[in-house]
Structures are given as structure tokens and as C-alpha cells.
Design a protein around this motif. Structure first.
Motif, mmCIF file in Angstrom:
data_model
loop_
_atom_site.group_PDB
_atom_site.id
_atom_site.type_symbol
_atom_site.label_atom_id
_atom_site.label_comp_id
_atom_site.label_asym_id
_atom_site.label_seq_id
_atom_site.Cartn_x
_atom_site.Cartn_y
_atom_site.Cartn_z
ATOM 1 N N HIS A 1 -28.668 -77.745 -5.303
ATOM 2 C CA HIS A 1 -29.639 -78.677 -5.874
ATOM 3 C C HIS A 1 -30.542 -79.178 -4.755
ATOM 4 O O HIS A 1 -31.095 -78.376 -4.021
ATOM 5 N N GLY A 2 -30.707 -80.471 -4.599
ATOM 6 C CA GLY A 2 -31.608 -80.984 -3.591
ATOM 7 C C GLY A 2 -33.040 -80.973 -4.079
ATOM 8 O O GLY A 2 -33.326 -80.791 -5.275
ATOM 9 N N LEU A 3 -33.979 -81.144 -3.158
ATOM 10 C CA LEU A 3 -35.394 -81.217 -3.503
ATOM 11 C C LEU A 3 -35.870 -79.881 -4.070
ATOM 12 O O LEU A 3 -35.802 -78.849 -3.402
ATOM 13 N N LYS A 4 -36.316 -79.889 -5.334
ATOM 14 C CA LYS A 4 -36.833 -78.706 -6.040
ATOM 15 C C LYS A 4 -35.781 -77.608 -6.174
ATOM 16 O O LYS A 4 -36.128 -76.433 -6.360
ATOM 17 N N GLY A 5 -34.500 -77.955 -6.104
ATOM 18 C CA GLY A 5 -33.463 -76.925 -6.160
ATOM 19 C C GLY A 5 -33.462 -76.157 -7.461
ATOM 20 O O GLY A 5 -33.221 -74.934 -7.472
ATOM 21 N N SER A 6 -33.731 -76.814 -8.576
ATOM 22 C CA SER A 6 -33.725 -76.122 -9.864
ATOM 23 C C SER A 6 -34.838 -75.074 -9.936
ATOM 24 O O SER A 6 -34.666 -74.009 -10.538
ATOM 25 N N LEU A 7 -35.988 -75.356 -9.330
ATOM 26 C CA LEU A 7 -37.061 -74.362 -9.287
ATOM 27 C C LEU A 7 -36.633 -73.138 -8.503
ATOM 28 O O LEU A 7 -36.931 -71.997 -8.898
ATOM 29 N N PHE A 8 -35.912 -73.331 -7.423
ATOM 30 C CA PHE A 8 -35.452 -72.204 -6.622
ATOM 31 C C PHE A 8 -34.431 -71.366 -7.387
ATOM 32 O O PHE A 8 -34.406 -70.135 -7.251
ATOM 33 N N VAL A 9 -33.599 -72.018 -8.177
ATOM 34 C CA VAL A 9 -32.660 -71.280 -9.024
ATOM 35 C C VAL A 9 -33.422 -70.396 -10.005
ATOM 36 O O VAL A 9 -33.078 -69.224 -10.214
ATOM 37 N N LEU A 10 -34.472 -70.925 -10.609
ATOM 38 C CA LEU A 10 -35.275 -70.145 -11.555
ATOM 39 C C LEU A 10 -35.963 -68.966 -10.864
ATOM 40 O O LEU A 10 -36.107 -67.892 -11.455
ATOM 41 N N ILE A 11 -36.395 -69.148 -9.621
ATOM 42 C CA ILE A 11 -37.010 -68.043 -8.881
ATOM 43 C C ILE A 11 -36.005 -66.922 -8.666
ATOM 44 O O ILE A 11 -36.313 -65.731 -8.865
ATOM 45 N N PHE A 12 -34.775 -67.264 -8.286
ATOM 46 C CA PHE A 12 -33.752 -66.241 -8.085
ATOM 47 C C PHE A 12 -33.349 -65.594 -9.401
ATOM 48 O O PHE A 12 -33.065 -64.386 -9.440
ATOM 49 N N ILE A 13 -33.296 -66.353 -10.474
ATOM 50 C CA ILE A 13 -32.987 -65.763 -11.786
ATOM 51 C C ILE A 13 -34.021 -64.706 -12.136
ATOM 52 O O ILE A 13 -33.684 -63.593 -12.557
ATOM 53 N N GLN A 14 -35.293 -65.056 -11.971
ATOM 54 C CA GLN A 14 -36.353 -64.104 -12.285
ATOM 55 C C GLN A 14 -36.258 -62.851 -11.423
ATOM 56 O O GLN A 14 -36.461 -61.731 -11.906
ATOM 57 N N PHE A 15 -35.923 -63.009 -10.155
ATOM 58 C CA PHE A 15 -35.860 -61.842 -9.270
ATOM 59 C C PHE A 15 -34.661 -60.963 -9.606
ATOM 60 O O PHE A 15 -34.791 -59.730 -9.693
ATOM 61 N N TYR A 16 -33.480 -61.549 -9.774
ATOM 62 C CA TYR A 16 -32.284 -60.748 -10.024
ATOM 63 C C TYR A 16 -32.356 -60.008 -11.356
ATOM 64 O O TYR A 16 -31.733 -58.959 -11.517
ATOM 65 N N ARG A 17 -33.106 -60.544 -12.305
ATOM 66 C CA ARG A 17 -33.240 -59.851 -13.586
ATOM 67 C C ARG A 17 -34.045 -58.571 -13.462
ATOM 68 O O ARG A 17 -33.960 -57.697 -14.333
ATOM 69 N N THR A 18 -34.839 -58.431 -12.409
ATOM 70 C CA THR A 18 -35.643 -57.225 -12.219
ATOM 71 C C THR A 18 -34.870 -56.096 -11.548
ATOM 72 O O THR A 18 -35.355 -54.964 -11.514
ATOM 73 N N LEU A 19 -33.681 -56.381 -11.012
ATOM 74 C CA LEU A 19 -32.910 -55.343 -10.318
ATOM 75 C C LEU A 19 -32.164 -54.484 -11.321
ATOM 76 O O LEU A 19 -31.668 -54.981 -12.339
ATOM 77 N N PRO A 20 -32.036 -53.179 -11.075
ATOM 78 C CA PRO A 20 -31.361 -52.279 -12.016
ATOM 79 C C PRO A 20 -29.850 -52.521 -12.057
ATOM 80 O O PRO A 20 -29.229 -52.875 -11.044
ATOM 81 N N ASN A 21 -29.270 -52.305 -13.236
ATOM 82 C CA ASN A 21 -27.832 -52.509 -13.420
ATOM 83 C C ASN A 21 -26.991 -51.440 -12.731
ATOM 84 O O ASN A 21 -25.796 -51.647 -12.486
ATOM 85 N N VAL A 22 -27.591 -50.280 -12.426
ATOM 86 C CA VAL A 22 -26.818 -49.191 -11.840
ATOM 87 C C VAL A 22 -26.276 -49.567 -10.466
ATOM 88 O O VAL A 22 -25.259 -49.010 -10.028
#
Length: 326
Positions: free
Chosen positions: A176-197
Motif C-alpha cells: 500500500h502506501g502512497l498511490k499503492g493501489s494504482l501500482f497494483v492496478l498497473i501490475f495487474i494490467q501488465f501480468y494479464r498481457t503475458l501468455p499462460n504457456v
């Protein structure tokens, strides 16, 4: 003599050539106009952002008499670095720099690690209550910190964390911390683009969930890591609200706090000096604007140096991390 048929064919070819020539020049004209408009917009935006920096540099190199002289706008009669030596002392630069580095870089590194773990869990796994927990993450991003500062201050005061760096570092360690939730959303968006293989291959090789994340997925998230790290460092570096709430002893002040106190004291001194100047000589009233601008330049200089070395990778990372709207 040419036959009427040949004349008609020649006229037809000439007409087509003229039409092609007109279309080509129209396209070139549109291209030139579009390029001109593009550079006009870019230069206008660049001027809006660069103008304050140029203004601070110009004023910080002026002597007091140059600042008070209405005929001098940008280039002083004589450049002076005295303002920087005064500002170094007034803003207590080196202790403030150390505190800013501990808060900003420490929180940035910890938020990269913790927010990456949380974002990976939301992006690659399904578990009961996932939508509810994700909504809570978004909710913490929408709630202004000013509305919960009283219970937070009471909580940290009971823990004995006031006048320490722990109110900034520990929340960052916990995702968490300052803007921590925004950083979580950035990582969510990035990891969703990686292939499942990638994960399937790791499971076949016998890797567990954490090993798959740490050895395979986390190293691939370098673009998102750089974006989160730079955002976290800059926001912590410029933040004044939370340090003013939790850091009440001057020895723990960061550069932003020291600069705010210096600016307040300079304005107070200026008001007292101006009150003693007669109305007829008010235009020559003393000013500390040049020293304040020097202090501002010293405050933002570390961040500017950091961005100078990372701006190329930062732009590439923004494009690859999903922030650009992929």
C-alpha cells in the motif's frame, strides 16, 4: 501527321498525368500542413512544461538587485551562484536529501516488490471474493488520504512510529502506501498481457506458484517495475502532506518540508522588510525570490538527474506496461 485517334489518346494521357500531379501535390501539401501542426502542438506543450524550469534557473542565478530591476526579465547583468550556497544552508540540504532518499527510494523499491506480488495474484489466479477485494483496492485509490489522516495518525502514534520513517516504509512493504493501489492496478494490467504457456511450462518443470512468479513472471515485469518505481519515487519526493503529519522533528524533515519552511520564512522576512520601505521606493524593496528559486532547483535536482538517465527506458516502459491503453 498524327491521326485523330492518337491525338485523343495523347490528350487523355496528358489529362491523367495532370490529375496524378495534382493529387500528389495535394497529398504533399496535406503532409506538410500536418507535420507543421504536429510540431506546433509539441512545441507549445513543451514550452508550457519547460517555461517554469527556465524561469527558476534564470531567477536563481540573479542578484537581488537584478530581481528587483523591472528591465531585467531573463538574463541577469551578472550571474551569481551565491544563491545556491545560501539555499544549501537554509534548506538543510544534505540531511534533508538523506531523509528524502530513505523515504522515496525505500518506499519505491518496496512498492515494486509488494505491489507486484499483489498484482500477480489478482491477474493470474481466481479465488473466492476476488472481485470484492479488487473493488476494495480501487476504493483505496479513490479515497482522499486527507479523509483518513486522523485515524492513521492516531494508529501510528500508538505504535510509536511518529517522527520515524516507518509510516512510509511499512505500508509500502505491505503493498500500500502512497498511490499503492494504482501500482497494483498497473501490475495487474501488465501480468494479464503475458501468455499462460509460461506458467504451464514452469509447472511441468515442477516449479511451484511462488517460484514461478519469482523466477519467470517477475523478471518479465521490468517495464512495469520501472514505471512504478519512478512514479513512487517522484510522488514520495514531492509529497508534503504526509511528511507534515508524521514527521514533526526537523532532523527527520525531507527536502520538500525544508523548502516549505524556507519559503515561508522568506515571505515573512520580505513582508517585514517591505513594511519598512516607504511608498515612493516600494519598487526597490528587497526580495528573496532568487534564493527561493535556488532552493527549489536544489530540491528537484536529484529527481531531474534520475529522469535524465531513465527517461528513454521510462517512455518504453509506459508503452509496454499497458498504461498507454493497450
Amino acid at each position: 501527321m498524327s491521326s485523330p485517334g492518337m491525338t485523343e489518346k495523347y490528350a487523355d494521357l496528358q489529362g491523367k498525368a495532370e490529375a496524378v500531379w495534382k493529387i500528389t501535390w495535394m497529398k504533399r501539401g496535406r503532409g506538410v500542413a500536418g507535420t507543421f501542426f504536429y510540431y506546433l502542438v509539441i512545441l507549445s506543450l513543451a514550452f508550457v512544461f519547460v517555461y517554469p524550469l527556465l524561469y527558476m534557473v534564470s531567477k536563481s542565478l540573479m542578484r537581488p538587485e537584478d530581481v528587483a530591476d523591472a528591465t531585467i526579465q531573463w538574463i541577469p547583468k551578472q550571474f551569481s551562484l551565491t544563491n545556491y550556497s545560501i539555499a544549501l544552508e537554509e534548506i538543510n540540504f544534505w540531511p534533508g536529501l538523506l531523509n528524502s532518499v530513505i523515504i522515496s527510494f525505500g518506499s519505491g523499491i518496496l512498492q515494486v516488490i509488494s505491489c507486484s506480488i499483489v498484482g500477480y495474484g489478482f491477474a493470474r489466479y481466481r479465488f473466492p471474493g476476488q472481485s470484492l477485494f479488487l473493488a476494495m483496492v480501487v476504493f483505496t485509490f479513490l479515497v482522499p488520504p486527507q479523509t483518513i489522516v486522523v485515524p492513521l495518525f492516531t494508529f501510528f502514534l500508538d505504535l510509536g512510529w511518529v517522527n520515524t520513517h516507518l509510516p512510509f516504509v511499512v505500508p509500502a512493504l505491505l503493498g500500500h502506501g502512497l498511490k499503492g493501489s494504482l501500482f497494483v492496478l498497473i501490475f495487474i494490467q501488465f501480468y494479464r498481457t503475458l501468455p499462460n504457456v509460461l506458467e504451464e511450462a514452469a509447472r511441468i518443470d515442477g516449479a511451484g506458484a511462488f517460484r514461478t512468479y519469482w523466477m519467470i513472471m517477475f523478471p518479465l515485469a521490468k517495464p512495469a517495475m520501472l514505471v512504478v518505481f519512478l512514479f513512487s519515487v517522484v510522488w514520495h519526493w514531492n509529497d508534503l502532506f504526509e511528511p507534515n503529519m508524521y514527521l514533526l522533528v526537523p532532523e527527520y524533515f525531507n527536502l520538500a518540508q525544508n523548502m516549505a519552511f524556507f519559503n515561508g520564512n522568506a515571505n515573512l522576512d520580505l513582508q517585514q522588510a517591505s513594511s519598512s520601505v516607504s511608498a515612493g521606493t516600494l519598487g526597490m524593496a528587497p526580495t528573496l525570490q532568487n534564493q527561493v528559486m535556488a532552493g527549489v532547483m536544489l530540491t528537484i535536482l536529484p529527481v531531474l538527474i534520475l529522469y535524465m538517465f531513465t527517461q528513454r527506458y521510462f517512455v518504453e516502459s509506459v508503452e509496454r506496461s499497458g498504461i498507454a491503453g493497450e
